[in-house]
Scaffold this motif. Structure first.
Motif, PDB file in Angstrom:
ATOM      1  N   ALA A  77       0.834  -1.205   0.000  1.00 46.27           N
ATOM      2  CA  ALA A  77       0.000   0.000   0.000  1.00 46.27           C
ATOM      3  C   ALA A  77       0.869   1.255   0.000  1.00 46.27           C
ATOM      4  CB  ALA A  77      -0.939   0.002   1.205  1.00 46.27           C
ATOM      5  N   ARG A  78       1.942   1.233   0.776  1.00 46.16           N
ATOM      6  CA  ARG A  78       2.850   2.395   0.795  1.00 46.16           C
ATOM      7  C   ARG A  78       3.462   2.623  -0.589  1.00 46.16           C
ATOM      8  NH1 ARG A  78       4.248   0.034   5.758  1.00 46.16           N
ATOM      9  NH2 ARG A  78       3.453   1.242   7.488  1.00 46.16           N
ATOM     10  N   HIS A  79       3.892   1.525  -1.228  1.00 47.07           N
ATOM     11  CA  HIS A  79       4.466   1.633  -2.576  1.00 47.07           C
ATOM     12  C   HIS A  79       3.429   2.142  -3.573  1.00 47.07           C
ATOM     13  CE1 HIS A  79       8.324  -0.067  -1.555  1.00 47.07           C
ATOM     14  NE2 HIS A  79       7.758  -1.153  -1.070  1.00 47.07           N
ATOM     15  N   LEU A  80       2.204   1.679  -3.446  1.00 46.04           N
ATOM     16  CA  LEU A  80       1.127   2.126  -4.333  1.00 46.04           C
ATOM     17  C   LEU A  80       0.896   3.629  -4.174  1.00 46.04           C
ATOM     18  CD1 LEU A  80      -1.308   1.539  -6.246  1.00 46.04           C
ATOM     19  CD2 LEU A  80      -2.644   1.126  -4.180  1.00 46.04           C
ATOM     20  N   ASP A  88      -6.019  12.547   8.832  1.00 47.50           N
ATOM     21  CA  ASP A  88      -4.709  13.181   8.675  1.00 47.50           C
ATOM     22  C   ASP A  88      -4.238  13.003   7.226  1.00 47.50           C
ATOM     23  OD1 ASP A  88      -3.570  10.591   8.412  1.00 47.50           O
ATOM     24  OD2 ASP A  88      -3.012  10.518  10.527  1.00 47.50           O
ATOM     25  N   ALA A  89      -3.078  13.539   6.916  1.00 49.22           N
ATOM     26  CA  ALA A  89      -2.569  13.512   5.537  1.00 49.22           C
ATOM     27  C   ALA A  89      -2.377  12.081   5.028  1.00 49.22           C
ATOM     28  CB  ALA A  89      -1.259  14.290   5.445  1.00 49.22           C
ATOM     29  N   ASP A  90      -1.888  11.181   5.876  1.00 52.19           N
ATOM     30  CA  ASP A  90      -1.692   9.793   5.447  1.00 52.19           C
ATOM     31  C   ASP A  90      -3.022   9.114   5.141  1.00 52.19           C
ATOM     32  OD1 ASP A  90       1.067   9.974   5.662  1.00 52.19           O
ATOM     33  OD2 ASP A  90       1.102   9.184   7.714  1.00 52.19           O
ATOM     34  N   ARG A 111      -4.230  10.351   1.795  1.00 53.38           N
ATOM     35  CA  ARG A 111      -3.519   9.708   0.679  1.00 53.38           C
ATOM     36  C   ARG A 111      -4.045   8.291   0.459  1.00 53.38           C
ATOM     37  NH1 ARG A 111       0.546  13.087   2.550  1.00 53.38           N
ATOM     38  NH2 ARG A 111       1.434  11.643   4.039  1.00 53.38           N
ATOM     39  N   ALA A 112      -4.342   7.580   1.541  1.00 53.89           N
ATOM     40  CA  ALA A 112      -4.923   6.239   1.405  1.00 53.89           C
ATOM     41  C   ALA A 112      -6.296   6.324   0.746  1.00 53.89           C
ATOM     42  CB  ALA A 112      -5.017   5.563   2.769  1.00 53.89           C
ATOM     43  N   ARG A 113      -7.089   7.311   1.151  1.00 50.04           N
ATOM     44  CA  ARG A 113      -8.404   7.506   0.532  1.00 50.04           C
ATOM     45  C   ARG A 113      -8.275   7.811  -0.950  1.00 50.04           C
ATOM     46  NH1 ARG A 113     -10.778  13.058   1.248  1.00 50.04           N
ATOM     47  NH2 ARG A 113      -9.134  13.312  -0.287  1.00 50.04           N
ATOM     48  N   ASP A 114      -7.345   8.692  -1.302  1.00 53.21           N
ATOM     49  CA  ASP A 114      -7.148   9.046  -2.705  1.00 53.21           C
ATOM     50  C   ASP A 114      -6.730   7.832  -3.526  1.00 53.21           C
ATOM     51  OD1 ASP A 114      -7.831  11.633  -2.034  1.00 53.21           O
ATOM     52  OD2 ASP A 114      -5.765  12.382  -2.083  1.00 53.21           O
ATOM     53  N   ALA A 115      -5.866   7.001  -2.951  1.00 55.43           N
ATOM     54  CA  ALA A 115      -5.448   5.783  -3.644  1.00 55.43           C
ATOM     55  C   ALA A 115      -6.638   4.834  -3.821  1.00 55.43           C
ATOM     56  CB  ALA A 115      -4.322   5.093  -2.874  1.00 55.43           C
TER      57      ALA A 115
END
Length: 147
Positions: free
Chosen positions: A12-15, A100-102, A105-109
Motif C-alpha cells: 500500500a505504501r508503494h502504491l 490526517d494527511a496519510d 492519501r490512502a483515501r485518494d489511492a
C-alpha cells in the motif's frame, strides 16, 4: 494475493508513492497511471496489464492493502476507516476526527483504484466488498497464527 498484513501495508505504501499527483484528468491516462502504480507496487503482474480480471483482482488487493495500512493507526478498524473515508469523499463530509494527511492519501489511492475498477468490472461495489472481506480474513489468519 493472500499475504501478511505487514506485506500488504508495504504494498500500500508503494502504491501511494507510485500514484502521480494529481492524477491525469483524461480517463484513459488516469487508468494507465493507476495501472502503472499497481505494477510498481507489486500488486499487478506485468502479464495482467490490460487483462480485466487481473487488473480487477489487483485493484481489490490494493484496497485490501490500504485497509491493512489504515489498521496501523487503529488496529482492527482499517476496513471501516477506509469505507468511512470513501463515503466522506463521495458525500462531501468530514469525519470526526478529521483524517490526517496519510489517511487522505490512502483515501485518494482507494478512490483511484475504484475508478480503475469501473473499467474492468461491472461490480465495483462487489469488488470493494471482496477487498474488505479479504482484509478481515487476513487479519483473522494473522491473529490466529500469533495465538
Amino acid at each position: 494475493m493472500r499475504t501478511s498484513p505487514a506485506d500488504s501495508r508495504a504494498a500500500a505504501r508503494h502504491l501511494i508513492e507510485a500514484l502521480s499527483r494529481p492524477l491525469p484528468s483524461n480517463e484513459a491516462h488516469r487508468a494507465d497511471a493507476v495501472q502503472a502504480a499497481l505494477l510498481t507496487s507489486g500488486l499487478l503482474d506485468s502479464s495482467n496489464m490490460g487483462n480485466s480480471p487481473g487488473v480487477a483482482a489487483a485493484a481489490r488487493d490494493g484496497l485490501t492493502s490500504l485497509a491493512h495500512l489504515l489498521d496501523e493507526d487503529v488496529p482492527g478498524h482499517g476496513a471501516g476507516q477506509l469505507l468511512l473515508l470513501l463515503l466522506a469523499e463521495r458525500h462531501t463530509f468530514t469525519p470526526h476526527p478529521a483524517p490526517d494527511a496519510d489517511q487522505l492519501r490512502a483515501r485518494d489511492a482507494a478512490t483511484a483504484l475504484l475508478h480503475l475498477a469501473l473499467w474492468h468490472t461491472d461490480d465495483s461495489l462487489g469488488l470493494l466488498g471482496a477487498a474488505l472481506q479479504g482484509h478481515a480474513e487476513e487479519t483473522r489468519s494473522c491473529a490466529a497464527a500469533r495465538a
